[in-house]
Design an enzyme around this catalytic site. Structure first.
Site, PDB file in Angstrom:
ATOM      1  CG  ASP A  90      -0.611   2.484   6.993  1.00 21.47           C
ATOM      2  OD1 ASP A  90      -0.639   2.455   8.225  1.00 21.47           O
ATOM      3  OD2 ASP A  90      -1.502   2.957   6.291  1.00 21.47           O
TER       4      ASP A  90
ATOM      5  CG  ASP B   3      -2.081   0.966   1.094  1.00 21.52           C
ATOM      6  OD1 ASP B   3      -2.398   1.379  -0.046  1.00 21.52           O
ATOM      7  OD2 ASP B   3      -2.654   1.345   2.132  1.00 21.52           O
TER       8      ASP B   3
ATOM      9  CB  THR C 243      -9.212   6.255  -6.760  1.00 17.47           C
ATOM     10  OG1 THR C 243     -10.538   6.324  -6.339  1.00 17.47           O
ATOM     11  CG2 THR C 243      -8.293   6.082  -5.583  1.00 17.47           C
TER      12      THR C 243
ATOM     13  CE  LYS D 183      -2.965   4.727   1.066  1.00 15.86           C
ATOM     14  NZ  LYS D 183      -4.333   4.293   1.123  1.00 15.86           N
TER      15      LYS D 183
ATOM     16  CG  ASN E 240       0.179   4.584   3.693  1.00 15.89           C
ATOM     17  OD1 ASN E 240      -0.459   5.125   4.589  1.00 15.89           O
ATOM     18  ND2 ASN E 240      -0.284   3.545   3.017  1.00 15.89           N
TER      19      ASN E 240
HETATM   20  P1  ADP Z   1      -4.674   4.315   6.926  1.00 12.05           P
HETATM   21  O1  ADP Z   1      -3.977   3.033   7.014  1.00 12.05           O
HETATM   22  O2  ADP Z   1      -6.094   4.199   7.355  1.00 12.05           O
HETATM   23  O3  ADP Z   1      -4.522   4.949   5.579  1.00 12.05           O
HETATM   24  P2  ADP Z   1      -2.543   5.893   8.022  1.00 12.05           P
HETATM   25  O4  ADP Z   1      -1.630   5.108   8.866  1.00 12.05           O
HETATM   26  O5  ADP Z   1      -2.054   6.148   6.646  1.00 12.05           O
HETATM   27  O6  ADP Z   1      -3.996   5.291   7.999  1.00 12.05           O
HETATM   28  O7  ADP Z   1      -2.795   7.254   8.760  1.00 12.05           O
HETATM   29  C1  ADP Z   1      -3.691   8.210   8.282  1.00 12.05           C
HETATM   30  C2  ADP Z   1      -3.063   9.582   8.360  1.00 12.05           C
HETATM   31  O8  ADP Z   1      -2.683   9.888   9.695  1.00 12.05           O
HETATM   32  C3  ADP Z   1      -1.777   9.678   7.564  1.00 12.05           C
HETATM   33  O9  ADP Z   1      -2.027   9.959   6.235  1.00 12.05           O
HETATM   34  C4  ADP Z   1      -1.047  10.787   8.285  1.00 12.05           C
HETATM   35  O10 ADP Z   1      -1.495  12.050   7.869  1.00 12.05           O
HETATM   36  C5  ADP Z   1      -1.454  10.570   9.726  1.00 12.05           C
HETATM   37  N1  ADP Z   1      -0.462   9.723  10.394  1.00 12.05           N
HETATM   38  C6  ADP Z   1      -0.340   8.385  10.306  1.00 12.05           C
HETATM   39  N2  ADP Z   1       0.683   7.913  11.012  1.00 12.05           N
HETATM   40  C7  ADP Z   1       1.252   8.990  11.592  1.00 12.05           C
HETATM   41  C8  ADP Z   1       2.377   9.171  12.460  1.00 12.05           C
HETATM   42  N3  ADP Z   1       3.119   8.134  12.872  1.00 12.05           N
HETATM   43  N4  ADP Z   1       2.674  10.433  12.857  1.00 12.05           N
HETATM   44  C9  ADP Z   1       1.937  11.471  12.429  1.00 12.05           C
HETATM   45  N5  ADP Z   1       0.867  11.379  11.615  1.00 12.05           N
HETATM   46  C10 ADP Z   1       0.514  10.161  11.202  1.00 12.05           C
HETATM   47 MG    MG Z   2      -2.459   4.927   5.232  1.00 16.11          MG
END
Ligand code: ADP
Ligand code: MG
Length: 338
Positions: A182, A161, A202, A163, A166
């Site tokens: 992720d 994943d 998308t 992108k 992430n």
């Molecule tokens: P999902 O798996 O549902 O896409 P993510 O892990 O990508 O969720 O997290 C969603 C959003 O949260 C990210 O795009 C980012 O903006 C924020 N985010 C995620 N992890 C972190 C982190 N470790 N520190 C700061 N912001 C984070």
């Molecule tokens: Mg994500």
């Protein structure tokens, strides 16, 4: 940075905000006690992904600030056993370009993953805000993604994943490191392809073999790097369709162009590497390790033309990435609530 969301997107975002705020009151009492004992969960939401809400938290003993990723079990594929063992492996993964997982907690309806905190924002957000931006800078970013991926792949972990959302900067500083988040989680989530198919247009980072159902190994991550690299240099994604079917057709044919208007000044070395990454046949596609030795990555190319105006134009005129991402996120979040 542009905030020209269309009315549809605005409506979705407003709806989402409401749903999320309603949720918040209920949530605080729902945190598992083991989590509460070790971490203090902040009020602030750092971000919302397709499957998770991410909040800031603080380790009560070390005072270290971390992020907690809250994934509702509704979106986790059936088997809890698989989840536990997989997550166990993921907590052992440590690399300078990977967001580490520190701890995992569970409640009846959610899984809480404690990770490094990244305060520098998402990849594209930062690029758009930047005044100058050169090929050399893009190469440095792609190199960091490749280093993280080469490490994951050496452990036989496929990210699946990759992108822009992430990919996060560790700090707000100019020279902050880029980290992959992720990793390994996508296979825990049910109907991962659904994310892709919920909204027309998308941006597709997914490899053709995934859409064709013929493969999902390490090469899928390199394809995604190809899409990201293309987008970093032009501001728009290589594959496009008026609707989802057209987008998928476009990906499955692996047909893309270097439009002269946007690509005229880009080096031949950059285009060559994109071609090696966006190679249809996964067995012929370049690996992360090989890509790290590519001439464009090792920095022997010397292209310091400022790409910022071009990339910004690409962002604004073409498939306005940010609003698309926001819309998809909102749509998926709404789906979680019903
Ligand atoms: P999902 O798996 O549902 O896409 P993510 O892990 O990508 O969720 O997290 C969603 C959003 O949260 C990210 O795009 C980012 O903006 C924020 N985010 C995620 N992890 C972190 C982190 N470790 N520190 C700061 N912001 C984070
Ligand atoms: Mg994500």
């Amino acid at each position: 940075m542009s905030h020209h969301h269309n009315p549809f997107v605005k409506k979705l975002l407003a709806l989402f905000k409401k749903t999320h705020e309603d949720d918040k009151d209920k949530e605080s009492s729902k945190y598992p006690s083991a989590l509460n004992a070790k971490y203090e969960i902040g009020e602030k939401t750092l971000g919302v992904g397709s499957f998770a809400v991410v909040k800031e938290c603080t380790n009560r003993i070390t005072n270290e600030k971390c992020a907690v990723k809250i994934i509702l079990k509704k979106v986790i594929a059936g088997k809890q056993q698989m989840l536990d063992s997989e997550l166990d492996i993921l907590t052992k993964v440590h690399h300078e370009h990977i967001v580490s997982m520190h701890d995992i907690f569970e409640s009846n309806d959610a899984v809480y993953i404690i990770t490094d905190l990244c305060t520098g924002g998402e990849l594209f957000q930062r690029i758009v805000e930047r005044g100058t931006y050169t090929e050399a800078m893009a190469a440095d970013l792609v190199r960091q993604i490749l280093e993280g991926l080469a490490y994951l792949h050496s452990l036989d972990i496929v990210h699946r994943d990759i992108k822009p959302e992430n990919l996060l900067f560790k700090t707000p500083e100019e020279d902050a490191e880029l980290l992959i988040t992720d990793f390994g989680l996508s296979k825990l989530l049910k109907n991962n392809n659904e994310v892709l198919t919920t909204a027309c247009g998308t941006p597709g980072y997914v490899a053709p073999e995934v859409l064709l159902g013929t493969g999902h190994g390490k090469p899928v991550d390199l394809w995604s790097v190809g899409v990201i690299m293309y987008t970093l240099l032009s501001g728009y994604t290589p594959f496009y369709g008026e609707d989802q079917n057209e987008l998928f057709d476009s990906i499955m044919k692996a047909e893309y162009e270097f439009d002269e208007e946007y690509w005229g000044d880009i080096s031949i070395e950059a285009k060559n590497l994109i071609n090696k990454l966006l190679t249809f046949n996964p067995t012929e596609r370049i690996t992360a390790e090989e890509a790290l030795h590519d001439i464009w990555i090792t920095g022997e190319t010397d292209n310091d033309i400022n790409l910022a105006p071009n990339v910004r134009k690409g962002f604004n005129n073409r498939r306005t990435l940010r609003s698309i991402v926001a819309a998809v996120t909102a749509i998926n979040k709404l789906k979680l609530e019903d």
